[in-house]
Scaffold this motif. Structure first.
Motif, PDB file in Angstrom:
ATOM      1  N   ASP A  84      16.331  19.411  78.660  1.00 17.22           N
ATOM      2  CA  ASP A  84      15.171  18.756  79.267  1.00 17.22           C
ATOM      3  C   ASP A  84      14.700  17.587  78.413  1.00 17.22           C
ATOM      4  N   ALA A  85      14.680  17.787  77.084  1.00 17.27           N
ATOM      5  CA  ALA A  85      14.291  16.696  76.178  1.00 17.27           C
ATOM      6  C   ALA A  85      15.269  15.537  76.302  1.00 17.27           C
ATOM      7  N   LEU A  86      16.558  15.832  76.447  1.00 18.73           N
ATOM      8  CA  LEU A  86      17.568  14.779  76.583  1.00 18.73           C
ATOM      9  C   LEU A  86      17.459  14.083  77.936  1.00 18.73           C
ATOM     10  N   HIS A  87      17.033  14.802  78.950  1.00 19.70           N
ATOM     11  CA  HIS A  87      16.827  14.172  80.259  1.00 19.70           C
ATOM     12  C   HIS A  87      15.715  13.128  80.154  1.00 19.70           C
ATOM     13  N   ASP A  88      14.661  13.468  79.419  1.00 20.42           N
ATOM     14  CA  ASP A  88      13.531  12.552  79.236  1.00 20.42           C
ATOM     15  C   ASP A  88      13.862  11.409  78.289  1.00 20.42           C
ATOM     16  N   ASP A  89      14.716  11.661  77.294  1.00 21.33           N
ATOM     17  CA  ASP A  89      15.067  10.660  76.282  1.00 21.33           C
ATOM     18  C   ASP A  89      16.527  10.869  75.892  1.00 21.33           C
ATOM     19  N   PRO A  90      17.462  10.188  76.575  1.00 24.22           N
ATOM     20  CA  PRO A  90      18.883  10.468  76.351  1.00 24.22           C
ATOM     21  C   PRO A  90      19.498   9.835  75.106  1.00 24.22           C
ATOM     22  N   VAL A  91      18.695   9.224  74.253  1.00 23.82           N
ATOM     23  CA  VAL A  91      19.221   8.667  73.009  1.00 23.82           C
ATOM     24  C   VAL A  91      18.840   9.595  71.856  1.00 23.82           C
ATOM     25  N   ILE A  92      19.852  10.137  71.202  1.00 20.25           N
ATOM     26  CA  ILE A  92      19.667  11.037  70.072  1.00 20.25           C
ATOM     27  C   ILE A  92      19.819  10.229  68.794  1.00 20.25           C
ATOM     28  N   ALA A  93      18.891  10.399  67.881  1.00 22.67           N
ATOM     29  CA  ALA A  93      18.986   9.725  66.584  1.00 22.67           C
ATOM     30  C   ALA A  93      19.789  10.596  65.633  1.00 22.67           C
ATOM     31  N   ARG A 129      12.084   8.579  69.315  1.00 21.87           N
ATOM     32  CA  ARG A 129      13.211   9.456  69.630  1.00 21.87           C
ATOM     33  C   ARG A 129      12.759  10.913  69.556  1.00 21.87           C
ATOM     34  N   ALA A 130      13.127  11.687  70.570  1.00 22.45           N
ATOM     35  CA  ALA A 130      12.682  13.078  70.654  1.00 22.45           C
ATOM     36  C   ALA A 130      13.639  14.061  69.981  1.00 22.45           C
ATOM     37  N   VAL A 131      14.940  13.744  70.024  1.00 24.80           N
ATOM     38  CA  VAL A 131      15.954  14.666  69.505  1.00 24.80           C
ATOM     39  C   VAL A 131      16.645  14.017  68.309  1.00 24.80           C
ATOM     40  N   VAL A 132      16.821  14.802  67.247  1.00 24.55           N
ATOM     41  CA  VAL A 132      17.419  14.313  66.010  1.00 24.55           C
ATOM     42  C   VAL A 132      18.601  15.201  65.639  1.00 24.55           C
ATOM     43  N   PHE A 133      19.730  14.567  65.337  1.00 16.80           N
ATOM     44  CA  PHE A 133      20.869  15.256  64.750  1.00 16.80           C
ATOM     45  C   PHE A 133      20.834  14.965  63.253  1.00 16.80           C
ATOM     46  N   VAL A 134      20.673  15.993  62.440  1.00 13.23           N
ATOM     47  CA  VAL A 134      20.636  15.841  60.981  1.00 13.23           C
ATOM     48  C   VAL A 134      22.057  16.002  60.459  1.00 13.23           C
ATOM     49  N   LEU A 135      22.592  14.908  59.880  1.00 16.59           N
ATOM     50  CA  LEU A 135      23.974  14.877  59.410  1.00 16.59           C
ATOM     51  C   LEU A 135      24.046  14.806  57.886  1.00 16.59           C
ATOM     52  N   PHE A 136      23.038  15.316  57.212  1.00 18.84           N
ATOM     53  CA  PHE A 136      23.024  15.323  55.750  1.00 18.84           C
ATOM     54  C   PHE A 136      22.160  16.492  55.288  1.00 18.84           C
ATOM     55  N   GLY A 137      22.214  16.754  53.992  1.00 19.58           N
ATOM     56  CA  GLY A 137      21.375  17.791  53.409  1.00 19.58           C
ATOM     57  C   GLY A 137      22.196  18.767  52.592  1.00 19.58           C
ATOM     58  N   SER A 138      21.469  19.620  51.916  1.00 15.51           N
ATOM     59  CA  SER A 138      22.112  20.614  51.073  1.00 15.51           C
ATOM     60  C   SER A 138      21.307  21.899  51.119  1.00 15.51           C
ATOM     61  N   VAL A 139      21.837  22.897  50.468  1.00 14.72           N
ATOM     62  CA  VAL A 139      21.143  24.171  50.363  1.00 14.72           C
ATOM     63  C   VAL A 139      19.773  23.982  49.713  1.00 14.72           C
ATOM     64  N   LEU A 140      19.626  22.934  48.910  1.00 16.92           N
ATOM     65  CA  LEU A 140      18.375  22.701  48.201  1.00 16.92           C
ATOM     66  C   LEU A 140      17.294  22.050  49.047  1.00 16.92           C
ATOM     67  N   ASP A 141      17.677  21.248  50.042  1.00 14.44           N
ATOM     68  CA  ASP A 141      16.651  20.467  50.738  1.00 14.44           C
ATOM     69  C   ASP A 141      16.634  20.574  52.258  1.00 14.44           C
ATOM     70  N   ILE A 142      17.582  21.261  52.886  1.00 16.36           N
ATOM     71  CA  ILE A 142      17.654  21.234  54.343  1.00 16.36           C
ATOM     72  C   ILE A 142      16.422  21.846  54.999  1.00 16.36           C
ATOM     73  N   LYS A 149       9.793  16.584  66.550  1.00 15.61           N
ATOM     74  CA  LYS A 149      11.177  16.347  66.971  1.00 15.61           C
ATOM     75  C   LYS A 149      11.908  17.652  67.271  1.00 15.61           C
ATOM     76  N   THR A 150      12.881  17.578  68.162  1.00 19.03           N
ATOM     77  CA  THR A 150      13.843  18.649  68.367  1.00 19.03           C
ATOM     78  C   THR A 150      14.970  18.377  67.380  1.00 19.03           C
ATOM     79  N   VAL A 151      15.335  19.400  66.585  1.00 21.79           N
ATOM     80  CA  VAL A 151      16.235  19.176  65.444  1.00 21.79           C
ATOM     81  C   VAL A 151      17.467  20.067  65.529  1.00 21.79           C
ATOM     82  N   ALA A 192      27.747  11.413  80.762  1.00 24.58           N
ATOM     83  CA  ALA A 192      27.185  12.037  79.565  1.00 24.58           C
ATOM     84  C   ALA A 192      25.697  12.284  79.800  1.00 24.58           C
ATOM     85  N   VAL A 193      25.169  13.395  79.264  1.00 24.43           N
ATOM     86  CA  VAL A 193      23.740  13.666  79.395  1.00 24.43           C
ATOM     87  C   VAL A 193      22.943  12.895  78.358  1.00 24.43           C
ATOM     88  N   ALA A 194      23.619  12.481  77.273  1.00 28.56           N
ATOM     89  CA  ALA A 194      22.936  11.760  76.200  1.00 28.56           C
ATOM     90  C   ALA A 194      23.969  11.067  75.337  1.00 28.56           C
TER      91      ALA A 194
END
Length: 198
Positions: A17-26, A42-55, A67-69, A185-187
């Motif tokens: 539903d969030a992607l229907h409203d905003d189909p661009v994911i950061a 942007r409503a949806v975020v794909f996190v492509l970094f991090g570690s056990v220490l900071d995620i 944000k949806t994460v 594509a949905v997003a």
């Protein structure tokens, strides 16, 4: 259907539903990009970094910004590629879901009540023809195909796989976004800040 299955289905529908409203994911690859996306619409975020220490802190910052994460568990430093990483994220963070190329982690996400997006790098016809079988076995809530600037392939996948498709990687401008969405594509997911600002 178990309680976890129902919860996961509801969570997956909320993401769709969030992607229907905003189909661009950061897609964010570092702390500077996270700062930028937190200040964006942007409503949806794909996190492509991090570690056990900071995620946990990275996810908390994004969730606090509304944000949806979804976290790419394959890219987290200090974690293994075993199911326990998904269980840890479900228990110790407020992540809505995970991204992974690995079927075992996609299945683990469903068991943990997280949304699962399985990533596929389509480099040739062999990888394309493997995709439906893998989707059937892993049962992700959505798939992300990379590179995402392949409208013809998105059209084929709409016929071959009964799962929402996200186009990611090498989505550089409005024409790429419109082509991917027009192909079914949905997003689209992009780390390009110009695409986020569209």
């Amino acid at each position: 259907m178990t309680t976890t299955d129902r919860d996961t289905a509801r969570a997956a529908q909320a993401v769709l539903d969030a992607l229907h409203d905003d189909p661009v994911i950061a897609s964010v690859k570092d702390a500077a990009a996270l700062d930028d996306v937190l200040a964006s619409d942007r409503a949806v975020v794909f996190v492509l970094f991090g570690s056990v220490l900071d995620i946990a802190d990275v996810v908390a910052r994004a969730k606090d910004a509304g944000k949806t994460v979804l976290v790419d568990v394959d890219l987290l430093d200090g974690f293994s590629t075993r199911d326990v990483v998904v269980t840890w994220l479900a228990t110790h963070t407020r992540a809505d879901g995970v991204l992974s190329t690995k079927s075992n982690l996609v299945r683990a996400a469903g068991r943990a009540g997280l949304v699962a997006v399985q990533r596929f790098f389509l480099v040739d016809s062999f990888s394309y023809h493997q995709l439906p079988r893998v989707v059937e076995q892993a049962r992700p809530d959505a798939i992300e195909i990379l590179p995402g600037c392949m409208p013809r392939v998105i059209t084929w996948l709409r016929a071959d796989a009964d799962v929402p498709i996200i186009a990611g990687g090498l989505v550089c401008d409005k024409a790429d976004v419109m082509a991917a969405l027009g192909a079914g594509a949905v997003a689209v997911a992009s780390s390009n800040r110009d695409v986020w600002d569209m």
